[in-house]
Design a protein around this motif. Structure first.
Motif, PDB file in Angstrom:
ATOM      1  N   LYS A  33       0.721  -1.132   0.036  1.00  0.00           N
ATOM      2  CA  LYS A  33      -0.013   0.074  -0.209  1.00  0.00           C
ATOM      3  C   LYS A  33       0.939   1.187   0.000  1.00  0.00           C
ATOM      4  CE  LYS A  33      -4.447  -1.641   1.872  1.00  0.00           C
ATOM      5  NZ  LYS A  33      -4.048  -3.200   1.802  1.00  0.00           N
ATOM      6  N   VAL A  91      -1.509  -2.124  -9.881  1.00  0.00           N
ATOM      7  CA  VAL A  91      -2.406  -3.185  -9.384  1.00  0.00           C
ATOM      8  C   VAL A  91      -1.716  -4.239  -8.627  1.00  0.00           C
ATOM      9  CG1 VAL A  91      -3.849  -5.067 -10.449  1.00  0.00           C
ATOM     10  CG2 VAL A  91      -3.988  -2.700 -11.525  1.00  0.00           C
ATOM     11  N   LEU A  94      -1.367  -2.797  -4.867  1.00  0.00           N
ATOM     12  CA  LEU A  94      -2.529  -2.605  -4.258  1.00  0.00           C
ATOM     13  C   LEU A  94      -3.350  -3.947  -4.025  1.00  0.00           C
ATOM     14  CD1 LEU A  94      -4.455  -0.618  -2.976  1.00  0.00           C
ATOM     15  CD2 LEU A  94      -5.648  -0.227  -5.305  1.00  0.00           C
ATOM     16  N   LEU A  95      -3.474  -4.660  -5.131  1.00  0.00           N
ATOM     17  CA  LEU A  95      -4.392  -5.825  -5.159  1.00  0.00           C
ATOM     18  C   LEU A  95      -3.688  -7.171  -5.163  1.00  0.00           C
ATOM     19  CD1 LEU A  95      -6.993  -4.609  -7.755  1.00  0.00           C
ATOM     20  CD2 LEU A  95      -7.039  -4.523  -5.189  1.00  0.00           C
ATOM     21  N   LYS A  97      -2.638  -8.880  -7.742  1.00  0.00           N
ATOM     22  CA  LYS A  97      -2.844  -9.284  -9.044  1.00  0.00           C
ATOM     23  C   LYS A  97      -1.708  -9.197  -9.877  1.00  0.00           C
ATOM     24  CE  LYS A  97      -6.457  -9.696 -12.383  1.00  0.00           C
ATOM     25  NZ  LYS A  97      -7.769  -9.174 -13.062  1.00  0.00           N
TER      26      LYS A  97
END
Length: 320
Positions: A33, A91, A94-95, A97
């Motif tokens: 983050k 991405v 944060l995720l 993925k």
């Protein structure tokens, strides 16, 4: 369950991957983050800064010169390069993925490499432009007219396209049997070649030769141009003129040293396998640092751009 490493070679050759996994920065992924916020701010600042350069160059008639025309094209290329890479990295941070499909991976690699190669060729053109402006001032308006500027920019794109498309098509035709983890934060030539289970010696050498051609051609032209510029500046009689000329070129050289240094480290070696991990850190220079520095250097250190920017902001306030 049979693991990939336990499969016989015949079965491996019959297995193809439909997607890759971008490893990113696993050692610091727990700071996802924080890294997302830092890279998001850098990305937005880079896009905004380069967009400002393009905008004021188009809107302010005083900046309708070859130097600022080339600078605006370079800023456009910078926006394209970072937009091909950074959103996916955000991405990942944060995720988490990390997957990317086979077609998306090669599209990302093409956009990044094509715009990057065009950018390096454009740097050589920008260096020639500065050489003519400083060393041949009387002939400069005649030589560097609007038609010549458009032809030079078109030539950069036209030359970069086949140089990048050729090796990427060959790499896409290789067999990718697994594992499918790319030790990078985006799809680049070296990591993709490393993943293939085909004989990659010829395509690896092709990629090396083309990278050598693009970087060395651009670097040699730039060095020759700036060598002549320095000689001319030293011979100027006025100390004020010398300072003004050096100031105009120094910002260009700061960006160049970072760009060439990182790309020479990444691409100008025949064996990509040995330094894949360290390539990630070097790639951050071209995808985060230089796109951020480019607008800062050219807007804050250049009085003409600074004045045009202030007047544009004033006109916007008045129109409201």
């Amino acid at each position: 369950m049979m693991l990939w490493k336990d499969m016989p070679m015949e079965m491996r050759n019959g297995t193809t991957v439909q997607e890759f996994i971008l490893e990113g920065f696993p050692a610091i992924q727990h700071l996802g983050k924080v890294l997302f916020l830092v890279h998001l701010l850098a990305y937005l600042a880079s896009i905004a800064g380069n967009a400002v350069i393009v905008t004021i160059t188009c809107t302010d008639s005083r900046l309708h010169t070859p130097m600022y025309f080339f600078l605006s094209i370079f800023s456009f290329l910078e926006c394209g390069v970072i937009s091909a890479v950074i959103p996916k990295l955000l991405v990942i941070f944060l995720l988490g993925k990390q997957t990317i499909s086979f077609p998306a991976c090669f599209i990302q690699a093409f956009v990044f490499l094509f715009l990057g190669a065009a950018g390096f060729l454009l740097i050589a053109v920008m260096s020639l432009d500065r050489y003519l402006a400083i060393c041949k001032p009387l002939h400069y308006p005649t030589i560097m007219n609007l038609k010549t500027c458009f032809l030079l920019v078109t030539a950069c794109f036209a030359l970069a396209f086949p140089l990048i498309t050729g090796p990427l098509v060959k790499i896409s035709q290789l067999s990718f049997c697994g594992p499918h983890i790319i030790p990078h934060f985006f799809c680049d030539v070296g990591p993709l070649i490393h993943l293939s289970c085909s004989d990659t010696r010829s395509v690896e050498m092709l990629a090396f030769v083309l990278a050598l051609f693009i970087l060395l051609t651009s670097l040699i032209i730039t060095l020759i141009a700036y060598n002549n510029i320095v000689v001319t500046i030293v011979q100027l009689p006025s100390a004020k003129e010398k300072q003004k000329a050096f100031s105009a070129c120094s910002s260009h050289l700061i960006v160049l040293s970072l760009m060439y240094g990182s790309c020479v480290f990444i691409y100008m070696k025949p064996k990509q396998r040995n330094r894949l991990d360290s390539n990630r850190e070097a790639a951050l220079v071209n995808t985060v640092v230089t796109p951020l520095l480019n607008p800062v250097i050219y807007t804050l250190r250049n009085k003409q751009v600074h004045q045009a920017l202030r007047e544009t902001i004033c006109r916007m306030k008045i129109s409201r």
